[in-house]
Design an enzyme around this catalytic site. Structure first.
Site, PDB file in Angstrom:
ATOM      1  N   ARG A 102       0.910  -1.156   0.033  1.00 53.57           N
ATOM      2  CA  ARG A 102      -0.362  -0.456   0.110  1.00 53.57           C
ATOM      3  C   ARG A 102       0.565   1.546   0.045  1.00 53.57           C
ATOM      4  NH1 ARG A 102      -4.828  -1.225   0.791  1.00 53.57           N
ATOM      5  NH2 ARG A 102      -6.138   1.370   0.812  1.00 53.57           N
ATOM      6  N   LEU A 103       1.471   1.371  -0.572  1.00 57.74           N
ATOM      7  CA  LEU A 103       2.730   2.333  -0.514  1.00 57.74           C
ATOM      8  C   LEU A 103       3.246   2.877  -1.748  1.00 57.74           C
ATOM      9  CD1 LEU A 103       6.568   1.022   1.429  1.00 57.74           C
ATOM     10  CD2 LEU A 103       4.141   2.787   2.250  1.00 57.74           C
TER      11      LEU A 103
END
Length: 206
Positions: free
Chosen positions: A183-184
């Site tokens: 989720r970066l």
């Protein structure tokens, strides 16, 4: 650690959001099964409630993003009342998203006429027959209306209805989102545009 080769860096994004959008749309045209130009269009009604639906992008350049519709439809009325709208492209296979928002203008008659003339004859007849977003008694009533327009306009020449044209969103903001590991995600936002001295590019936290 994330895979740097899959990230959207500032160098790759560049200074021109339209150039990056063109690259992403070309990639979507090669990867998406149906309608890579499909986009969610958001407006607000006269009660202040948000409204959203899918439309098809029919053109873009440094002036903005163009789609066509019936001015008497819900979206047509809402845009004409507020002159503002937003869009969200989502290309699932590429794990990418582009958000656009800004003021809206009506395209020129020449642009609208040229695009309308390029549509299949059946679509042009439908634009006359359909009172978009209005109640209708049955599907047969719609087909009968198309048949009546067909009789009124024999041959291939079907003029553009006065109530049918295009809108251009002139973006004040464009944001590019690319999925990242853990989720970066990468979020690159452009603000400004025409009349502001250029685009201001900012990386946003995911």
């Amino acid at each position: 650690m994330t895979n740097e080769s899959l990230t959207l860096g500032e160098t790759l994004a560049g200074e021109d959001p339209f150039g990056l959008f063109a690259d992403w749309l070309r990639a979507a045209e090669a990867s998406e099964i149906n309608d890579p130009g499909a986009v969610a269009l958001a407006t607000v009604d006269d009660a202040g409630l948000p409204d959203v639906r899918m439309v098809l992008l029919k053109g873009f350049d440094a002036r903005g993003f163009v789609f066509y519709t019936n001015f008497e439809s819900a979206k047509g009325k809402e845009i004409l009342a507020s002159r503002k709208a937003a869009m969200c492209f989502h290309w699932k296979t590429l794990r990418r998203q582009v958000r656009v928002r800004g003021p809206v203008e009506v395209v020129s008659d020449a642009e609208a006429d040229a695009y309308f003339a390029s549509r299949p004859r059946g679509s042009r007849l439908g634009a006359w027959a359909s009172r978009q977003s209005q109640p209708i008694a049955s599907r047969k009533a719609l087909i009968d209306a198309v048949d009546e327009v067909d009789r009124q306009h024999p041959g291939d020449t079907v003029p553009r209805p006065p109530r049918w044209s295009g809108f251009r969103i002139r973006p004040a903001e464009i944001e590019f989102w690319q999925d990242g590991e853990f989720r970066l995600h990468d979020r690159i936002q452009y603000k400004g545009g025409e009349g502001t001295g250029g685009w201001e590019r900012t990386r946003l936290s995911p």
